[in-house]
Design an enzyme around this catalytic site. Sequence first.
Site, PDB file in Angstrom:
ATOM      1  N   GLY A  14      32.544 -42.689  79.394  1.00  0.00           N
ATOM      2  CA  GLY A  14      32.512 -43.880  78.535  1.00  0.00           C
ATOM      3  C   GLY A  14      31.318 -44.790  78.713  1.00  0.00           C
ATOM      4  N   GLU A  35      30.734 -49.528  84.270  1.00  0.00           N
ATOM      5  CA  GLU A  35      31.928 -49.018  83.578  1.00  0.00           C
ATOM      6  C   GLU A  35      31.922 -49.475  82.126  1.00  0.00           C
ATOM      7  OE1 GLU A  35      34.195 -47.162  83.035  1.00  0.00           O
ATOM      8  OE2 GLU A  35      35.698 -46.956  84.596  1.00  0.00           O
ATOM      9  N   ASP A  39      40.680 -52.069  82.413  1.00  0.00           N
ATOM     10  CA  ASP A  39      41.944 -52.368  81.736  1.00  0.00           C
ATOM     11  C   ASP A  39      42.931 -52.853  82.800  1.00  0.00           C
ATOM     12  OD1 ASP A  39      44.603 -51.694  80.499  1.00  0.00           O
ATOM     13  OD2 ASP A  39      43.360 -51.009  78.862  1.00  0.00           O
ATOM     14  N   LYS A  49      39.654 -56.350  79.847  1.00  0.00           N
ATOM     15  CA  LYS A  49      40.869 -56.866  79.206  1.00  0.00           C
ATOM     16  C   LYS A  49      41.613 -57.685  80.250  1.00  0.00           C
ATOM     17  CE  LYS A  49      41.698 -53.001  75.987  1.00  0.00           C
ATOM     18  NZ  LYS A  49      42.533 -51.804  75.728  1.00  0.00           N
ATOM     19  N   PHE A 105      43.435 -51.681  71.560  1.00  0.00           N
ATOM     20  CA  PHE A 105      42.682 -50.454  71.802  1.00  0.00           C
ATOM     21  C   PHE A 105      41.337 -50.527  71.085  1.00  0.00           C
ATOM     22  CE2 PHE A 105      41.320 -46.111  71.034  1.00  0.00           C
ATOM     23  CZ  PHE A 105      41.373 -45.621  72.325  1.00  0.00           C
ATOM     24  N   ASP A 119      36.104 -43.805  73.396  1.00  0.00           N
ATOM     25  CA  ASP A 119      36.594 -42.772  72.488  1.00  0.00           C
ATOM     26  C   ASP A 119      38.069 -42.909  72.151  1.00  0.00           C
ATOM     27  OD1 ASP A 119      37.315 -42.033  75.247  1.00  0.00           O
ATOM     28  OD2 ASP A 119      38.178 -40.264  74.288  1.00  0.00           O
TER      29      ASP A 119
HETATM   30  P1  XMP Z   1      42.223 -48.841  84.019  1.00  0.00           P
HETATM   31  O1  XMP Z   1      43.616 -49.166  83.585  1.00  0.00           O
HETATM   32  O2  XMP Z   1      42.182 -47.847  85.140  1.00  0.00           O
HETATM   33  O3  XMP Z   1      41.628 -48.124  82.759  1.00  0.00           O
HETATM   34  O4  XMP Z   1      41.412 -50.088  84.289  1.00  0.00           O
HETATM   35  C1  XMP Z   1      40.320 -47.887  82.617  1.00  0.00           C
HETATM   36  C2  XMP Z   1      40.134 -46.665  81.766  1.00  0.00           C
HETATM   37  O5  XMP Z   1      41.090 -46.607  80.694  1.00  0.00           O
HETATM   38  C3  XMP Z   1      40.453 -46.266  79.491  1.00  0.00           C
HETATM   39  N1  XMP Z   1      40.681 -47.345  78.529  1.00  0.00           N
HETATM   40  C4  XMP Z   1      40.255 -47.360  77.254  1.00  0.00           C
HETATM   41  N2  XMP Z   1      39.540 -46.474  76.558  1.00  0.00           N
HETATM   42  N3  XMP Z   1      39.657 -47.873  74.652  1.00  0.00           N
HETATM   43  C5  XMP Z   1      39.243 -46.736  75.251  1.00  0.00           C
HETATM   44  O6  XMP Z   1      38.573 -45.951  74.611  1.00  0.00           O
HETATM   45  C6  XMP Z   1      40.394 -48.812  75.281  1.00  0.00           C
HETATM   46  O7  XMP Z   1      40.762 -49.826  74.695  1.00  0.00           O
HETATM   47  C7  XMP Z   1      40.704 -48.540  76.670  1.00  0.00           C
HETATM   48  N4  XMP Z   1      41.382 -49.234  77.604  1.00  0.00           N
HETATM   49  C8  XMP Z   1      41.357 -48.476  78.724  1.00  0.00           C
HETATM   50  C9  XMP Z   1      39.015 -46.049  79.825  1.00  0.00           C
HETATM   51  O8  XMP Z   1      38.802 -44.668  79.981  1.00  0.00           O
HETATM   52  C10 XMP Z   1      38.785 -46.717  81.136  1.00  0.00           C
HETATM   53  O9  XMP Z   1      37.823 -46.065  81.944  1.00  0.00           O
HETATM   54 MG    MG Z   2      35.936 -44.960  81.304  1.00  0.00          MG
END
Ligand code: XMP
Ligand code: MG
Length: 188
Positions: free
Chosen positions: A46, A100, A104, A132, A153, A160
């Site tokens: 990403g 990154e 999330d 977020k 999202f 992606d």
């Molecule tokens: P965490 O919960 O580990 O998540 O902080 C991070 C990973 O979750 C994916 N992610 C998203 N990917 N749109 C996306 O395309 C989103 O809104 C989204 N939210 C979380 C992403 O791979 C990230 O590395």
């Molecule tokens: Mg990612």
Amino acid sequence: MIQVKDRHFEVMVSAEQLQKDIAVLAARINEDYAGKEPLFVAVLNGAFMFTADLLKMVTIPCEVTFVKVASYEGMSSTGQVEEILGLEADLTNRHIIILEDIVDTGLTMTELLRNLRDFRPASVEVATLLLKPECLKFPLSIKYVAREIPNIFVLGFGLDYDGFGRNTRELYCLAAPEIKVQSELNIL
Ligand code: XMP
Ligand code: MG
């Protein structure tokens, strides 16, 4: 509006605004890391577009390397982060800046930080294109955040939906009528 696979997305942040956000972040890094020769560790897939644009605005001497994080679930944000794949650079005594696309819940970043500390770097900070804040479940201090977004999202600019939609200049979010189905999609 664009369609990616079976979903509709609308522009959330313009290409111009994203570049402005990234420029602010680059200016801070140029100042904070002068004389430190930081090593950027970009998290694939990403972060590739964020990394490319940020590094064009980083004017201090630096290096960049790439890692992939393997997780059990693969698609789910609740999955366990298992290991770092492909980390080839020597991190010992280096000033590391992890790049990154989005933080999330913070699980991925928490595990990555835990793993990287084993390599005994001089310092580690995180730079993320998106955060977020409502979703953070792990205590994380993220020094460089280009943009905070609500819990919707998003896709584009490297992010992606099921592998598709990474190739845009703008950041998109699920179109308003589709937001209610977000929780059913399991696309994070
Ligand atoms: P965490 O919960 O580990 O998540 O902080 C991070 C990973 O979750 C994916 N992610 C998203 N990917 N749109 C996306 O395309 C989103 O809104 C989204 N939210 C979380 C992403 O791979 C990230 O590395
Ligand atoms: Mg990612």
